[in-house]
Structures are given as structure tokens and as C-alpha cells.
Design an enzyme around this catalytic site. Structure first.
Site, PDB file in Angstrom:
ATOM      1  N   PRO A   6       0.809  -1.222   0.000  1.00 13.03           N
ATOM      2  CA  PRO A   6       0.000   0.000   0.000  1.00 13.03           C
ATOM      3  C   PRO A   6       0.847   1.280   0.000  1.00 13.03           C
ATOM      4  O   PRO A   6       0.528   2.244  -0.687  1.00 13.03           O
ATOM      5  CB  PRO A   6      -0.820  -0.123   1.287  1.00 13.03           C
ATOM      6  CG  PRO A   6      -0.920  -1.591   1.533  1.00 13.03           C
ATOM      7  CD  PRO A   6       0.345  -2.190   0.992  1.00 13.03           C
ATOM      8  N   GLY A  57       4.784   1.733  -3.978  1.00  8.34           N
ATOM      9  CA  GLY A  57       4.470   1.444  -5.378  1.00  8.34           C
ATOM     10  C   GLY A  57       5.719   1.658  -6.211  1.00  8.34           C
ATOM     11  O   GLY A  57       6.588   0.789  -6.273  1.00  8.34           O
ATOM     12  N   TRP A  79      -2.256  -5.748  -4.589  1.00 10.59           N
ATOM     13  CA  TRP A  79      -2.418  -5.826  -6.049  1.00 10.59           C
ATOM     14  C   TRP A  79      -1.494  -6.850  -6.681  1.00 10.59           C
ATOM     15  O   TRP A  79      -0.823  -6.564  -7.669  1.00 10.59           O
ATOM     16  CB  TRP A  79      -2.154  -4.453  -6.702  1.00 10.59           C
ATOM     17  CG  TRP A  79      -3.028  -3.369  -6.190  1.00 10.59           C
ATOM     18  CD1 TRP A  79      -4.216  -3.492  -5.564  1.00 10.59           C
ATOM     19  CD2 TRP A  79      -2.782  -1.966  -6.287  1.00 10.59           C
ATOM     20  NE1 TRP A  79      -4.736  -2.266  -5.252  1.00 10.59           N
ATOM     21  CE2 TRP A  79      -3.863  -1.311  -5.686  1.00 10.59           C
ATOM     22  CE3 TRP A  79      -1.746  -1.205  -6.823  1.00 10.59           C
ATOM     23  CZ2 TRP A  79      -3.947   0.069  -5.596  1.00 10.59           C
ATOM     24  CZ3 TRP A  79      -1.824   0.169  -6.739  1.00 10.59           C
ATOM     25  CH2 TRP A  79      -2.920   0.806  -6.128  1.00 10.59           C
ATOM     26  N   ILE A  80      -1.448  -8.019  -6.111  1.00  6.34           N
ATOM     27  CA  ILE A  80      -0.557  -9.038  -6.663  1.00  6.34           C
ATOM     28  C   ILE A  80      -1.318  -9.893  -7.676  1.00  6.34           C
ATOM     29  O   ILE A  80      -2.296 -10.568  -7.331  1.00  6.34           O
ATOM     30  CB  ILE A  80       0.066  -9.901  -5.537  1.00  6.34           C
ATOM     31  CG1 ILE A  80       0.747  -8.987  -4.514  1.00  6.34           C
ATOM     32  CG2 ILE A  80       1.037 -10.928  -6.132  1.00  6.34           C
ATOM     33  CD1 ILE A  80       1.747  -7.975  -5.087  1.00  6.34           C
ATOM     34  N   ARG A 108     -19.107  -0.370 -41.965  1.00  6.06           N
ATOM     35  CA  ARG A 108     -19.940   0.742 -41.493  1.00  6.06           C
ATOM     36  C   ARG A 108     -20.128   1.765 -42.620  1.00  6.06           C
ATOM     37  O   ARG A 108     -19.152   2.314 -43.135  1.00  6.06           O
ATOM     38  CB  ARG A 108     -19.263   1.414 -40.291  1.00  6.06           C
ATOM     39  CG  ARG A 108     -19.953   2.663 -39.784  1.00  6.06           C
ATOM     40  CD  ARG A 108     -21.337   2.375 -39.253  1.00  6.06           C
ATOM     41  NE  ARG A 108     -21.945   3.565 -38.652  1.00  6.06           N
ATOM     42  CZ  ARG A 108     -23.217   3.615 -38.284  1.00  6.06           C
ATOM     43  NH1 ARG A 108     -24.009   2.553 -38.431  1.00  6.06           N
ATOM     44  NH2 ARG A 108     -23.701   4.712 -37.750  1.00  6.06           N
ATOM     45  N   GLN A 149     -12.620   5.324 -31.353  1.00  5.01           N
ATOM     46  CA  GLN A 149     -13.027   6.495 -32.134  1.00  5.01           C
ATOM     47  C   GLN A 149     -13.557   6.076 -33.512  1.00  5.01           C
ATOM     48  O   GLN A 149     -14.569   6.589 -33.980  1.00  5.01           O
ATOM     49  CB  GLN A 149     -11.826   7.446 -32.286  1.00  5.01           C
ATOM     50  CG  GLN A 149     -12.185   8.820 -32.824  1.00  5.01           C
ATOM     51  CD  GLN A 149     -13.054   9.608 -31.853  1.00  5.01           C
ATOM     52  OE1 GLN A 149     -13.078   9.321 -30.650  1.00  5.01           O
ATOM     53  NE2 GLN A 149     -13.799  10.574 -32.358  1.00  5.01           N
ATOM     54  N   GLU A 187       4.543  -3.133 -13.604  1.00  2.00           N
ATOM     55  CA  GLU A 187       5.986  -3.367 -13.796  1.00  2.00           C
ATOM     56  C   GLU A 187       6.740  -2.043 -13.956  1.00  2.00           C
ATOM     57  O   GLU A 187       7.676  -1.918 -14.736  1.00  2.00           O
ATOM     58  CB  GLU A 187       6.240  -4.338 -14.949  1.00  2.00           C
ATOM     59  CG  GLU A 187       5.702  -5.712 -14.588  1.00  2.00           C
ATOM     60  CD  GLU A 187       6.149  -6.831 -15.490  1.00  2.00           C
ATOM     61  OE1 GLU A 187       7.282  -6.788 -15.984  1.00  2.00           O
ATOM     62  OE2 GLU A 187       5.349  -7.761 -15.665  1.00  2.00           O
TER      63      GLU A 187
HETATM   64  C1  LIG Z   1      -3.856  -4.634 -12.145  1.00  2.00           C
HETATM   65  C2  LIG Z   1      -2.577  -4.496 -11.415  1.00  2.00           C
HETATM   66  C3  LIG Z   1      -1.741  -5.594 -11.270  1.00  2.00           C
HETATM   67  C4  LIG Z   1      -0.542  -5.495 -10.587  1.00  2.00           C
HETATM   68  N1  LIG Z   1       0.226  -6.619 -10.398  1.00  2.00           N
HETATM   69  C5  LIG Z   1       1.312  -6.540  -9.599  1.00  2.00           C
HETATM   70  C6  LIG Z   1       2.054  -7.705  -9.266  1.00  2.00           C
HETATM   71  O1  LIG Z   1       1.772  -8.812  -9.745  1.00  2.00           O
HETATM   72  N2  LIG Z   1       3.086  -7.617  -8.425  1.00  2.00           N
HETATM   73  C7  LIG Z   1       3.449  -6.414  -7.861  1.00  2.00           C
HETATM   74  O2  LIG Z   1       4.380  -6.395  -7.085  1.00  2.00           O
HETATM   75  N3  LIG Z   1       2.779  -5.286  -8.162  1.00  2.00           N
HETATM   76  C8  LIG Z   1       1.715  -5.322  -9.010  1.00  2.00           C
HETATM   77  N4  LIG Z   1       1.017  -4.165  -9.304  1.00  2.00           N
HETATM   78  C9  LIG Z   1       1.452  -2.902  -8.760  1.00  2.00           C
HETATM   79  C10 LIG Z   1       2.081  -1.961  -9.787  1.00  2.00           C
HETATM   80  O3  LIG Z   1       3.332  -2.414 -10.183  1.00  2.00           O
HETATM   81  C11 LIG Z   1       2.101  -0.558  -9.185  1.00  2.00           C
HETATM   82  O4  LIG Z   1       0.781  -0.098  -9.203  1.00  2.00           O
HETATM   83  C12 LIG Z   1       2.988   0.400  -9.925  1.00  2.00           C
HETATM   84  O5  LIG Z   1       4.342   0.063  -9.746  1.00  2.00           O
HETATM   85  C13 LIG Z   1       2.790   1.849  -9.508  1.00  2.00           C
HETATM   86  O6  LIG Z   1       2.749   2.002  -8.123  1.00  2.00           O
HETATM   87  P1  LIG Z   1       1.543   2.840  -7.424  1.00  2.00           P
HETATM   88  O7  LIG Z   1       0.316   2.300  -8.010  1.00  2.00           O
HETATM   89  O8  LIG Z   1       1.726   2.776  -5.993  1.00  2.00           O
HETATM   90  O9  LIG Z   1       1.712   4.298  -7.962  1.00  2.00           O
HETATM   91  P2  LIG Z   1       2.592   5.480  -7.285  1.00  2.00           P
HETATM   92  O10 LIG Z   1       3.985   5.008  -7.137  1.00  2.00           O
HETATM   93  O11 LIG Z   1       1.898   6.015  -6.124  1.00  2.00           O
HETATM   94  O12 LIG Z   1       2.559   6.532  -8.457  1.00  2.00           O
HETATM   95  C14 LIG Z   1       1.549   7.519  -8.602  1.00  2.00           C
HETATM   96  C15 LIG Z   1       1.952   8.460  -9.760  1.00  2.00           C
HETATM   97  O13 LIG Z   1       3.187   9.113  -9.421  1.00  2.00           O
HETATM   98  C16 LIG Z   1       4.153   8.866 -10.409  1.00  2.00           C
HETATM   99  N5  LIG Z   1       5.463   8.729  -9.784  1.00  2.00           N
HETATM  100  C17 LIG Z   1       5.776   8.058  -8.645  1.00  2.00           C
HETATM  101  N6  LIG Z   1       7.083   8.136  -8.404  1.00  2.00           N
HETATM  102  C18 LIG Z   1       7.623   8.858  -9.397  1.00  2.00           C
HETATM  103  C19 LIG Z   1       8.929   9.271  -9.733  1.00  2.00           C
HETATM  104  N7  LIG Z   1       9.974   8.964  -8.938  1.00  2.00           N
HETATM  105  N8  LIG Z   1       9.125  10.008 -10.853  1.00  2.00           N
HETATM  106  C20 LIG Z   1       8.059  10.330 -11.661  1.00  2.00           C
HETATM  107  N9  LIG Z   1       6.820   9.958 -11.394  1.00  2.00           N
HETATM  108  C21 LIG Z   1       6.596   9.222 -10.292  1.00  2.00           C
HETATM  109  C22 LIG Z   1       3.736   7.567 -11.050  1.00  2.00           C
HETATM  110  O14 LIG Z   1       4.254   7.424 -12.355  1.00  2.00           O
HETATM  111  C23 LIG Z   1       2.227   7.702 -11.041  1.00  2.00           C
HETATM  112  O15 LIG Z   1       1.832   8.473 -12.145  1.00  2.00           O
HETATM  113  C24 LIG Z   1      -0.165  -4.246 -10.030  1.00  2.00           C
HETATM  114  C25 LIG Z   1      -0.988  -3.136 -10.201  1.00  2.00           C
HETATM  115  C26 LIG Z   1      -2.176  -3.244 -10.872  1.00  2.00           C
HETATM  116  C27 LIG Z   1      -3.040  -2.041 -11.007  1.00  2.00           C
END
Ligand SMILES: Cc1cc2nc3c(=O)[nH]c(=O)nc-3n(C[C@H](O)[C@H](O)[C@H](O)COP(=O)(O)OP(=O)(O)OC[C@H]3O[C@@H](n4cnc5c(N)ncnc54)[C@H](O)[C@@H]3O)c2cc1C
Lengths: 383, 273
Positions: A127, A130, A155-156, A267, A336, A363
Site C-alpha cells: 500500500p 508502489g 495488487w498481486i 460501417r 473512435q 511493472e
Molecule cells: C492490475 C494491477 C496488477 C498489478 N500486479 C502486480 C504484481 O503482480 N506484483 C506487484 O508487485 N505489483 C503489481 N502491481 C502494482 C504496480 O506495479 C504498481 O501499481 C505500480 O508500480 C505503480 O505504483 P503505485 O500504483 O503505488 O503508484 P505510485 O507510485 O503512487 O505513483 C503515482 C503516480 O506518481 C508517479 N510517480 C511516482 N514516483 C515517481 C517518480 N519517482 N518520478 C516520476 N513519477 C513518479 C507515477 O508514475 C504515477 O503516475 C499491479 C498493479 C495493478 C493495477
């Protein structure tokens, strides 16, 4: 288009196409609507040897490379991105074992994963962690022949469905990223539970779930490559796996393009097919050109990785970044071209657009990919 | 030493949408036509492969082995179809091919297959598709069993139990299920209710690519010209022609609601609903 595939590579493509046409397409809309995990399709993928593509021959694999994985992933993604994600995420779960696992770990786990008998998952995100993976809080504390894990992963992909999990923890929080360690945790281990299932915008049929560790005792033999190697294991895994996210993006974009071409021919507006309108023709031309460029970059990145080249982070990140941006653009343009019909669930393109979005996020978000590319440019120069 | 052999009899047929008749000769056009494994035979292949997958681990406990063999009588190009069977998990294949086999009816076909099967030892089960798409007789299975003097159950819909000596099978008839216990060796025919055929595997395809398929001819089978092919056949197709279809098409007009009402009325009139 000719991609100079070997006979074996063409076989991989043909097998995936048959799975897409016979098994995936008839079910994908319902799987999406009702979030049905594609268990039977994944079994079929296993029986067809597609998980073996990830694995070296001596552990039950085909001895193929990332390029073959990308071919399979792209074709499966033309059918359904949930299925392709499930497939690729299992690979993601066992790449750390392939790259850094001990001989015993490889012998124990890889054959079952290669055959598709067992699925894997990759547990890094939390949580509060990310993009900032160094912020993970799940702890592993050594206790005799065991490590005791406490914490929650979020979110694994394949959570709950997989049998084998690569889980990233902190063994020494004082060292930051250098204090991270990766473990293999089997489903059914006491203290390892699953939390809520997510209700998602796209890839709705894939399982995305919490992993909850409460005093979960994991044998010390399941530590991958020693304490402190967790961060390196994660980064090296992503270097190998990101082109496959690019391949997912190329596949879903290709599917949207095919739908758009077919629809534009049937279409009729103003007394003629909309495909006779130059505005539509140019959109189709741009979509096809972008897809071709993305595919070329993905294939190139995969082949460079397979050549054994060490510094692949930049190229790998580029392939994921570029292809996923193309997928978002192309699937949006496909909607579109369909006009209002594209917005309706009766046609598959709205789902493709919803699905494509994830390739820009997981990823490593595309912002993070740009960070990786830029840092590498500054560190190593353009070449 | 293989202790149990399962033989799957399959046939190459024209793809469903491709059936054309030469109006001059009144025979099926076979040149340049895409061919497929007879669809019902794909269920026979799958059932053979599943039985092997199920029995192999049990048999290996006593050091015994099981093997699946695909058999076809047909022109040389049927060898490609046999390779497909191998890609789907069949262990070995044999092609019965000889100009002298041409023109065979079901009787001569069954005789030729029977002679080939006698060349194998320790075969326990023969699985066939319930009929072919082109010939459509459903006769080869029962005739083959008769020539080999073994039990035959047609239209099997599931194999409930099997060991080296007996098997229990269920089949669906129009109004009832029937369950049989039969002695092995035996022959069964299957249709699409028995399984869902798999997609070929990569290892299967690679194996198939390098597989040399043995071809057995009339001399190898010690068959006399009078028993096989056209000469050995009791029936001969002398003419094939297309039936004339009398379709009546009525387009419904008006609002969707109105069309639905009209369609419903029509179906009711015809006692369909
Ligand atoms: C459907 C789904 C499946 C997933 N599966 C897996 C999985 O199997 N295993 C796993 O471990 N994880 C998994 N994830 C997690 C996923 O890898 C993360 O959601 C992702 O890495 C982004 O982290 P966050 O969502 O916390 O976003 P945040 O890190 O909070 O980012 C929020 C925004 O800030 C930007 N940001 C953050 N830091 C920076 C920076 N340093 N420079 C520029 N911009 C930045 C980001 O680009 C984004 O736009 C999954 C997520 C989803 C939605």
C-alpha cells in the site's frame, strides 16, 4: 508482415492463435464482465508447453528465450489481456528463481512451473510502496532455520490462484533497498492468507489480490540468493520481463487495429464505407505504423536480452514505455473509429481500451521507465 | 516392451466448407482442397491421449508401459495428418497407403485396417470417430470389430473405468444412458460429447516435425488385390450429386417489436414453439 521467425517460433505463434480463436475469443466478454479467472484456458496454455518457454531445458523448459516469451505473450494478448497477464505474471514470479535461485530451488520449483501444473506470482508492491519499492515494510526476521514474515502485499497478480510466490521483504530495514530479501513462499504455508480481490477498470478476469503474512514461517532454504539481494533480484527480473509487457501492449493494439479495419469496411455513412474517408484511412495508417515500430522495438529488446548482453535496463524500459503508450493511443483510436458503437459493450474495442491502460502502469509506471532510461543515459552515455 | 497399445483410427477429409462435386465425374473434388482430420476423429485422438495420461503413472508402478498409435488408410499426403496426431500427443503413427487400396468401401477399409492392427501385439483398445464427414456411414468401426472378433460399443460418451482387462463405458442414446462393461480388447467409437480436444503442444509439434511415418502397403499386409480397394468392395459410389434445396425466405418488415411478434406467430404456427 514477415518477421523471419524460425519454424519453432512460428509453431509458438500458431499454437497461441489456435488457443485465442478456439478458447479465448468465445469467452472473453463474459470473463471480463463477471471477473471470471480463466483457469481452464491457463491449463490449456500449460499443456501446450507455453510456460516452458521461460525455463532452461534442464529444468523442464524449452531452452528458449525472452523473444519466444514475447511472441507467445503478444499472440495471447490479441485474444485477451487478462489471459496474457496471468501467463506473464506467472513467468514474472519464477524469473527470480531462474536468475538467482539455488540449484535446489530450481530443481524443486521450475519443473512444476514449466509444465503449467503450478502458477507463480510476484509480490513486491505494498500500500505504501508502489514506484518507491525501497519503501516496502513487509518484514522477515530470522528465527533458527526459518524466517518469520509479517506484512501485506497489495495488487498481486495471480494472488490466490498461484501456488508459488516470490515475496519481497525487508530483512534489514536500516539498510534501505540493500536490506531487502526475496523469498519463495508456497500457498498453504501457515500464516499466509489472501485479502480482498480487486474490482478493476481492465484486465478484469485476471486475479489481483492482497497477500497477508502473519507470523508466517518460511524455511531458510527459500531465501533467494542471500539476504540483501531482494532489490537486485527485483530489478534484474524487470529487466527481463518488461519487453513482455511491451508484447502485451503490441498484441492488444494489433487486435484493436484488426477490429477497426474490419468495422471501417462495413460501417456505411454518407452512402459509403467509412474506410473510404481519408480521415479514417489516416488513423488506420498511423495506428499500423505505430504498432510496427513498437513491435520492432520489443523484438529488438528481447533479442538483445537473449544475446546475453548485460546492460539491458534502458532498452527493456524503452520497449515497455513505447509499446504501452502506443497501445493506449491505438485502442483509443479504435474506439473512435467505431464511434458510439465503440463505446458499447457489444463490440470488443472498449474492453481493449480499458485493458490497454494497465500496460502503462504495472511493472513500473511509464514515468518510472523514463527515469530508468534517463539515469542510464546520464550514467553510460548514449551508446 | 510396451504392454498396452491403444490404436486410434483416423481419416483425412476435406474441410467442411470445402466439399465440392465434379459434375462430370460425379465424384468429390479432392485436388487443391484443404484437408483436416475428420472432426469426430479428433475426439478419438484426445480420448486416446487422455487414457494414456491417466494410465501411464499407474502402469509404471508395475514397470509396465502404454503407447498410443494413430492409424490411417489413405493417400500419401495423409502422413501430414498423422503428424498432427503426434503433435496432439499420440506416440506413433502408421500410414496404410497403396494405389491398390483406392476406391475401398467400408468393408474393404475395415479389412485393411484389421490386417494392419493384427501386425501389432498387445493392443487393447481401438478408438474411432463415430463417423466421417465425407462418407458419413459410421460402419467402419463395427465392421472392424467384427473382423477382429472383439466387442464394439458405438457413440461412447464417457469411459467410466478401465483396467488391463475390462472397461466400463457410458453412452447417450436418444432417450436414455446405457452403461456397458466390456472385455478388452475392444473397439469403441466416440463423438463430441466425450471430451474437448486439446490444442497441440510445442513439444508435440517439434516431435512430429522429425517423425518418419512408416508406410505399409498391400504386400506388407499380405493382402490380395481381390480383397481390397475397389475390387474388394461390395459397394461402389457411382454418382454423387447435390440435392436441390427449396428454401423459402420471407423477410419480416416493420418495427423490431412487430417483427418479433410476427416471427413468434410464425414459429407457433409451425409448432416450433
Ligand atoms: C492490475 C494491477 C496488477 C498489478 N500486479 C502486480 C504484481 O503482480 N506484483 C506487484 O508487485 N505489483 C503489481 N502491481 C502494482 C504496480 O506495479 C504498481 O501499481 C505500480 O508500480 C505503480 O505504483 P503505485 O500504483 O503505488 O503508484 P505510485 O507510485 O503512487 O505513483 C503515482 C503516480 O506518481 C508517479 N510517480 C511516482 N514516483 C515517481 C517518480 N519517482 N518520478 C516520476 N513519477 C513518479 C507515477 O508514475 C504515477 O503516475 C499491479 C498493479 C495493478 C493495477
Amino acid at each position: 508482415m514477415h518477421y523471419f521467425l524460425t519454424e519453432e517460433q512460428q509453431m509458438i505463434v500458431d499454437i497461441c492463435r489456435q488457443i485465442v480463436e478456439e478458447r479465448i475469443k468465445p469467452q472473453r466478454a463474459e470473463m471480463d464482465e463477471n471477473c471470471i479467472f480463466p483457469a481452464e484456458i491457463i491449463k490449456e496454455i500449460g499443456k501446450s508447453d507455453l510456460f516452458r518457454l521461460f525455463v532452461p531445458e534442464q529444468y523442464g523448459g524449452m531452452g528458449t528465450g525472452i523473444f519466444e516469451v514475447c511472441l507467445a505473450t503478444e499472440e495471447l494478448s490479441r485474444g485477451d489481456l487478462s489471459v496474457a497477464t496471468t501467463y506473464a505474471a506467472s513467468g514474472l514470479g519464477f524469473i527470480p528463481i531462474i536468475l538467482l535461485g539455488s540449484e535446489e530451488q530450481k530443481k524443486k520449483y521450475l519443473p512444476q512451473l514449466a509444465s503449467g501444473e503450478k502458477l507463480a506470482a510476484f509480490g513486491l508492491t505494498e500500500p505504501e510502496a508502489g514506484s518507491d519499492v525501497g519503501a516496502i515494510r513487509t518484514k522477515a526476521v530470522k528465527d533458527g532455520d526459518f524466517y518469520i514474515l509479517n506484512g501485506t502485499k497489495q495488487w498481486i497478480t495471480n494472488g490466490g490462484e498461484a501456488d508459488i510466490y516470490t515475496v519481497f521483504t525487508m530483512t534489514d530495514p536500516s539498510k534501505g533497498a540493500r536490506g531487502a530479501s526475496a523469498f519463495i513462499v508456497e500457498k498453504g504455508t501457515k500464516g499466509f492468507d489472501f485479502g480482498k480481490k480487486e474490482n478493476k477498470l481492465g484486465i478484469r478476469a485476471s486475479a489481483t489480490r492482497e497477500l497477508i503474512f502473519t507470523d508466517c514461517r518460511v524455511p531458510k532454504e527459500n531465501l533467494i540468493a542471500g539476504e540483501g539481494m531482494g532489490f537486485i533480484a527485483a530489478m534484474r527480473t524487470f529487466d527481463q520481463s518488461r519487453p513482455a509487457v511491451g508484447a502485451q501492449a503490441v498484441g492488444v493494439a494489433q487486435a484493436a487495429l484488426e477490429e477497426a479495419i474490419n468495422y471501417s469496411k462495413v460501417r456505411k455513412q454518407f452512402g459509403a464505407s467509412i474506410s473510404s474517408l481519408q480521415a479514417i484511412q489516416h488513423m488506420l495508417a498511423d495506428m499500423a505504423t505505430q504498432i510496427e515500430a513498437a513491435r520492432t522495438l520489443v523484438y529488438h529488446a528481447a533479442k538483445v536480452i537473449d544475446s546475453g548482453e548485460k546492460n539491458v535496463s534502458r532498452l527493456s524500459a524503452m520497449s515497455k514505455l513505447f509499446a504501452s503508450d502506443v497501445a493506449m493511443k491505438v485502442t483509443t483510436d479504435a474506439v473512435q473509429i467505431f464511434g458510439g458503437y465503440g463505446f458499447m459493450k457489444e463490440y470488443p474495442v472498449e474492453k481493449m481500451m480499458r485493458d490497454a491502460k494497465i500496460t502503462q502502469i504495472y511493472e513500473g509506471t511509464n514515468q518510472v521507465q523514463r527515469n530508468i532510461i534517463a539515469l542510464d543515459l546520464i550514467k553510460r552515455g548514449v551508446l | 516392451m510396451v504392454d498396452i497399445k491403444i490404436i486410434v483410427c483416423i481419416k483425412q477429409v476435406p474441410g467442411t466448407t470445402e466439399i465440392k462435386i465434379n459434375p462430370e465425374t460425379n465424384t468429390l473434388v479432392r485436388e487443391g482442397i484443404e484437408t483436416v482430420i475428420n472432426p469426430f476423429d479428433t475426439y478419438a485422438i484426445e480420448e486416446g491421449v487422455r487414457l494414456k495420461e491417466k494410465l501411464a503413472p499407474l502402469l509404471s508402478q508395475t514397470g509396465e508401459e502404454i503407447e498410443t498409435i494413430a492409424l490411417t488408410m489413405g493417400p500419401p499426403q495423409s502422413g501430414e495428418m498423422l503428424k498432427e496426431a503426434i503433435a496432439l500427443g499420440i506416440d506413433k503413427a502408421v500410414l496404410l497407403s497403396d494405389r491398390a487400396f483406392a476406391g475401398a468401401d467400408t468393408w474393404a477399409t475395415a479389412l485393411t485396417l484389421a490386417e494392419a492392427i493384427k501386425k501389432f501385439d498387445d493392443w487393447k483398445l481401438i478408438i474411432l470417430g463415430k463417423q466421417t464427414l465425407d462418407g458419413d456411414t459410421g460402419q467402419v468401426g463395427p465392421e472392424l470389430a467384427q473382423k477382429l472378433n472383439i466387442p464394439f460399443i458405438g457413440y461412447a460418451s464417457s469411459i467410466l473405468d478401465i483396467n488391463k482387462n475390462r472397461m466400463t463405458i457410458k453412452r447417450l442414446m436418444e432417450d436414455r444412458y446405457e452403461t456397458f462393461e466390456i472385455r478388452l480388447p475392444a473397439a469403441i467409437s466416440v463423438g463430441k460429447d466425450i471430451n474437448i480436444p486439446r490444442v497441440p503442444s510445442l513439444r508435440g509439434k517439434l516431435k512430429a516435425k522429425n517423425e518418419a511415418i512408416p508406410v505399409w502397403d498391400k504386400n506388407y499386409l499380405n493382402l490380395d488385390q481381390s480383397q481390397i480397394g475397389l475390387e474388394g468392395s461390395y459397394t461402389q459410389v457411382i454418382k454423387i450429386s447435390m440435392p436441390e434445396h427449396h428454401y423459402e425466405v420471407k423477410m419480416l418488415e416493420g418495427s423490431p417489436d412487430h417483427q418479433v411478434d410476427e416471427l413468434y406467430g410464425k414459429l407457433k404456427e409451425l409448432n416450433i414453439v
